[in-house]
Design a protein around this motif. Structure first.
Motif, PDB file in Angstrom:
ATOM      1  N   THR A  84     -11.117   1.192 -10.376  1.00 46.44           N
ATOM      2  CA  THR A  84     -10.551   0.704  -9.112  1.00 46.44           C
ATOM      3  C   THR A  84     -11.479   1.012  -7.949  1.00 46.44           C
ATOM      4  O   THR A  84     -11.636   0.200  -7.029  1.00 46.44           O
ATOM      5  CB  THR A  84      -9.187   1.355  -8.886  1.00 46.44           C
ATOM      6  OG1 THR A  84      -8.439   1.250 -10.082  1.00 46.44           O
ATOM      7  CG2 THR A  84      -8.440   0.676  -7.781  1.00 46.44           C
ATOM      8  N   LEU A 122      -1.634   1.743 -10.142  1.00 42.99           N
ATOM      9  CA  LEU A 122      -2.914   1.037 -10.277  1.00 42.99           C
ATOM     10  C   LEU A 122      -2.700  -0.437 -10.575  1.00 42.99           C
ATOM     11  O   LEU A 122      -3.460  -1.290 -10.098  1.00 42.99           O
ATOM     12  CB  LEU A 122      -3.758   1.697 -11.359  1.00 42.99           C
ATOM     13  CG  LEU A 122      -4.281   3.058 -10.917  1.00 42.99           C
ATOM     14  CD1 LEU A 122      -4.753   3.859 -12.079  1.00 42.99           C
ATOM     15  CD2 LEU A 122      -5.400   2.869  -9.927  1.00 42.99           C
ATOM     16  N   MET A 135      -8.584   2.876   1.525  1.00 44.89           N
ATOM     17  CA  MET A 135      -7.877   3.031   0.250  1.00 44.89           C
ATOM     18  C   MET A 135      -8.777   3.643  -0.827  1.00 44.89           C
ATOM     19  O   MET A 135      -8.318   4.361  -1.703  1.00 44.89           O
ATOM     20  CB  MET A 135      -7.393   1.650  -0.192  1.00 44.89           C
ATOM     21  CG  MET A 135      -6.201   1.683  -1.110  1.00 44.89           C
ATOM     22  SD  MET A 135      -4.753   2.398  -0.334  1.00 44.89           S
ATOM     23  CE  MET A 135      -3.707   2.585  -1.756  1.00 44.89           C
ATOM     24  N   VAL A 194      -9.358   4.369 -15.287  1.00 45.00           N
ATOM     25  CA  VAL A 194      -8.848   3.225 -14.521  1.00 45.00           C
ATOM     26  C   VAL A 194      -9.069   3.448 -13.030  1.00 45.00           C
ATOM     27  O   VAL A 194      -9.389   2.520 -12.282  1.00 45.00           O
ATOM     28  CB  VAL A 194      -7.367   2.990 -14.848  1.00 45.00           C
ATOM     29  CG1 VAL A 194      -6.876   1.731 -14.189  1.00 45.00           C
ATOM     30  CG2 VAL A 194      -7.167   2.891 -16.330  1.00 45.00           C
ATOM     31  N   THR A 227       0.828  -1.203   0.000  1.00 48.86           N
ATOM     32  CA  THR A 227       0.000   0.000   0.000  1.00 48.86           C
ATOM     33  C   THR A 227       0.864   1.255   0.000  1.00 48.86           C
ATOM     34  O   THR A 227       0.549   2.234  -0.682  1.00 48.86           O
ATOM     35  CB  THR A 227      -0.913  -0.009   1.224  1.00 48.86           C
ATOM     36  OG1 THR A 227      -1.485  -1.296   1.334  1.00 48.86           O
ATOM     37  CG2 THR A 227      -2.003   1.007   1.089  1.00 48.86           C
ATOM     38  N   TYR A 239      -1.889  -2.019  -7.271  1.00 52.30           N
ATOM     39  CA  TYR A 239      -3.038  -2.106  -6.385  1.00 52.30           C
ATOM     40  C   TYR A 239      -4.013  -3.194  -6.840  1.00 52.30           C
ATOM     41  O   TYR A 239      -4.597  -3.894  -6.014  1.00 52.30           O
ATOM     42  CB  TYR A 239      -3.761  -0.754  -6.341  1.00 52.30           C
ATOM     43  CG  TYR A 239      -4.927  -0.751  -5.411  1.00 52.30           C
ATOM     44  CD1 TYR A 239      -4.732  -0.791  -4.037  1.00 52.30           C
ATOM     45  CD2 TYR A 239      -6.226  -0.718  -5.893  1.00 52.30           C
ATOM     46  CE1 TYR A 239      -5.789  -0.797  -3.173  1.00 52.30           C
ATOM     47  CE2 TYR A 239      -7.296  -0.724  -5.036  1.00 52.30           C
ATOM     48  CZ  TYR A 239      -7.076  -0.767  -3.677  1.00 52.30           C
ATOM     49  OH  TYR A 239      -8.120  -0.781  -2.813  1.00 52.30           O
ATOM     50  N   ASN A 240      -4.177  -3.352  -8.152  1.00 51.18           N
ATOM     51  CA  ASN A 240      -5.139  -4.334  -8.638  1.00 51.18           C
ATOM     52  C   ASN A 240      -4.590  -5.753  -8.656  1.00 51.18           C
ATOM     53  O   ASN A 240      -5.325  -6.699  -8.881  1.00 51.18           O
ATOM     54  CB  ASN A 240      -5.600  -3.962 -10.056  1.00 51.18           C
ATOM     55  CG  ASN A 240      -6.529  -2.804 -10.023  1.00 51.18           C
ATOM     56  OD1 ASN A 240      -7.472  -2.798  -9.254  1.00 51.18           O
ATOM     57  ND2 ASN A 240      -6.261  -1.799 -10.828  1.00 51.18           N
ATOM     58  N   VAL A 294       2.066   1.870  -3.450  1.00 54.02           N
ATOM     59  CA  VAL A 294       0.986   2.399  -4.296  1.00 54.02           C
ATOM     60  C   VAL A 294       0.791   3.884  -4.034  1.00 54.02           C
ATOM     61  O   VAL A 294       0.713   4.712  -4.962  1.00 54.02           O
ATOM     62  CB  VAL A 294      -0.311   1.607  -4.048  1.00 54.02           C
ATOM     63  CG1 VAL A 294      -1.478   2.307  -4.700  1.00 54.02           C
ATOM     64  CG2 VAL A 294      -0.190   0.205  -4.574  1.00 54.02           C
ATOM     65  N   PHE A 329      -8.225   6.957  -3.370  1.00 56.69           N
ATOM     66  CA  PHE A 329      -8.363   7.041  -4.828  1.00 56.69           C
ATOM     67  C   PHE A 329      -9.392   8.091  -5.227  1.00 56.69           C
ATOM     68  O   PHE A 329      -9.242   8.755  -6.258  1.00 56.69           O
ATOM     69  CB  PHE A 329      -8.738   5.677  -5.405  1.00 56.69           C
ATOM     70  CG  PHE A 329      -7.544   4.790  -5.598  1.00 56.69           C
ATOM     71  CD1 PHE A 329      -6.506   5.194  -6.403  1.00 56.69           C
ATOM     72  CD2 PHE A 329      -7.459   3.577  -4.967  1.00 56.69           C
ATOM     73  CE1 PHE A 329      -5.399   4.401  -6.578  1.00 56.69           C
ATOM     74  CE2 PHE A 329      -6.358   2.772  -5.142  1.00 56.69           C
ATOM     75  CZ  PHE A 329      -5.323   3.181  -5.951  1.00 56.69           C
TER      76      PHE A 329
END
Lengths: 340, 109, 103
Positions: C52, B51, C1, C48, B2, B54-55, B5, C5
């Motif tokens: 997410t 991203l 989180m 994107v 984390t 994170y994914n 990210v 974002f």
């Protein structure tokens, strides 16, 4: 629905819309309208309408702004100054606009809220589609199944509308020269235009990927956003990229006018032909489940899935041909000699 | 994970801010183009890498496909964005945009 | 989180607003094309990010891929326009009509 992003994107959209109307240079208006299309796509994505957002993405980024630029290229770039002394008309127009806005605001109060579970659409139609689509058609993306199966008539006539638009552009703009017979250019030979090596190299690398991605969008429309229309527009955009970065004649060498119009016809014909095939086999028009008699090793559910794939391919072919035809006609004033 | 990210995303945002400040504040077209072409590409690399990380929290086929697609986006942006920058700069040069200079006698042609 | 974002997305929207200032007020049309290009890249990333936030990136990443592939067609078309028609006249192409004296 993320209200923070919703609010920010909506603010940007309002600013873009005002700027598009206010700016007097038509090329700049087309460019700001391109930004508006980007933001519209963001808004739709953010509201969860993924298929609509995909359509906006492919049309807005690939085709519509380029068509505006081509139209400005062939006509005029500036707006004529309006004559002064029209005070009464201006006041009347302002009144009419305000009145319409007021009526729309009053009507808006009667709408159900966003994603309201007790609204009529959520009570009768939507639950059937949400629960029964996978069972009926074996297609996970229910937007595709609603568009291509449950509402197949609508989509067929939309394709016919696009086809008619292409025909109208050809009928209005195309000018044939009688004394000079059309000599087809030799394919894959670069004529002397603007020999920009960087743009040509990158376009040559990217065009196969764009076309492959378009085929993926058409074929994968059952499982993810996308489908025939979006894939067709992206295919057409790849040819537009070739016509811009290489030369007008290169595209004509790959896909000449006769083949282009024939493909446009063929796409609509595939769609209607599948419908008539269903009719001939003894079911209703566009009822694909009867196709299991013809297709080998499919039951009635899979036949609906395959029928949808067939008409998506038809829509993709028609849209690709029409997009290329509209671009070529607009950018060359129907003379087919040179473009941007 | 984390922390990485967040670090990458913040790096991307910082570069985007630098790009935007450059676009707004630089004096002439060519220097603005310089800011737009470079900062945009690099910051999109940072944010998309964040991203991807994170994914990609658990390894399965779907996550791998998504990660590959996002990496493909990076590749295509790295091919397309500099080309667009080159094309626009070329258009400005062809149509005769004068570069900005500090000398006052060259400012008014 | 997720809130991080969302904050990133709002920050990107703010930066997009500043870029939009250049795209709208930009003295010449090529400045506007530059602004459009930067907005397009930010849109790709925001798509994107939205995916997410919704935890369904597989549905959203195709749109971003389409933007990454198609975004530069407009820039190339506009550059071709300026190679053919070299009237990059900054006067009279703003938010007001050309007055009589100007060409």
């Amino acid at each position: 629905m993320i209200w923070q992003l919703d609010l920010s994107v909506l603010t940007l959209i309002v600013i873009c819309a005002f700027a598009t109307i206010m700016v007097k240079d038509l090329l700049s208006a087309a460019i700001i309208f391109g930004a508006y299309s980007f933001l519209m796509c963001l808004l739709w994505t953010e509201m969860g309408a993924v298929d609509v957002a995909f359509t906006e993405a492919s049309v807005g980024a690939g085709v519509s702004t380029v068509l505006f630029i081509a139209a400005v290229y062939q006509t005029s770039r500036t707006v004529k100054p309006r004559k002064s002394g029209r005070g009464l008309a201006k006041i009347f127009a302002l009144l009419a606009t305000l009145l319409t806005g007021l009526v729309l605001l009053i009507a808006e109060a009667d709408f159900p809220g966003f994603a309201d579970l007790s609204s009529p659409a959520s009570l009768h139609v939507s639950p059937y589609y949400i629960t029964q689509t996978l069972h009926d058609t074996n297609v996970p993306n229910m937007v595709t199944s609603v568009l291509a199966d449950y509402r197949g008539y609508d989509t067929m006539l939309e394709t016919v509308v696009i086809f008619t638009a292409g025909l109208a552009v050809i009928a209005i703009l195309r000018r044939y020269k009688k004394d000079q017979p059309f000599t087809p250019p030799e394919p894959y030979i670069l004529s002397k235009g603007y020999p920009d090596t960087i743009i040509r190299f990158v376009a040559r690398q990217l065009v196969p990927f764009i076309q492959l991605f378009a085929l993926y969008v058409v074929a994968h429309g059952h499982h993810s956003p996308g489908g025939g229309f979006q894939g067709g527009v992206i295919l057409g955009a790849s040819f537009i990229l070739l016509a811009i970065s290489y030369d007008f004649k290169t595209v004509l060498g790959i896909m000449n006018e006769k083949w282009n119009v024939l493909l446009g016809n063929l796409g609509v014909l595939i769609y209607a032909g599948i419908g008539f095939l269903c009719l001939g086999l003894g079911a209703n028009f566009l009822d694909y489940s009867i196709l299991s008699k013809v297709l080998p090793a499919t039951d009635r559910v899979m036949a609906r899935s395959h029928g949808m794939l067939g008409i998506e391919i038809g829509v993709a072919i028609a849209v690709m041909a029409i997009v290329i035809s509209i671009y070529l006609n607009v950018v060359s004033r129907g003379k087919y000699d040179k473009g941007l | 994970m984390t922390a990485v990210v967040i670090l990458l995303t913040l790096a991307g945002l910082i570069f985007f801010s630098a790009t935007t400040i450059g676009i707004l504040r630089f004096p002439d077209f060519y220097s603005r183009m310089h800011a737009a072409g470079k900062g945009d590409t690099l910051s999109s690399l940072f944010m998309l890498l964040a991203l991807v990380l994170y994914n990609f929290h658990e390894i399965n086929l779907g996550n791998l496909l998504v990660a590959m697609k996002i990496l493909l986006i990076v590749v295509f942006i790295f091919m397309a964005s500099p080309t667009a920058t080159h094309a626009i700069t070329d258009a400005g040069y062809e149509s005769g945009v004068k570069p900005w200079t500090k000398k006052p006698e060259e400012e008014s042609p | 989180m997720d809130s991080f974002f969302i904050g990133t997305g709002v920050a990107l929207c703010l930066l997009m607003l500043l870029t939009l200032h250049r795209a709208i007020r930009g003295p010449t049309a090529i400045d506007r094309i530059m602004g459009l290009n930067v907005i397009g890249t930010k849109t790709t990333i925001l798509l994107v990010i939205i995916g997410t936030i919704y935890h369904r990136v597989d549905m959203f990443v195709d749109i971003a891929l389409a933007y990454a592939l198609l975004n530069f067609i407009v820039a190339i078309a506009a550059s071709r326009y300026f190679q053919h028609r070299k009237n990059l006249n900054p006067k009279g192409y703003g938010f007001r009509y050309r007055s009589e004296g100007e060409k």
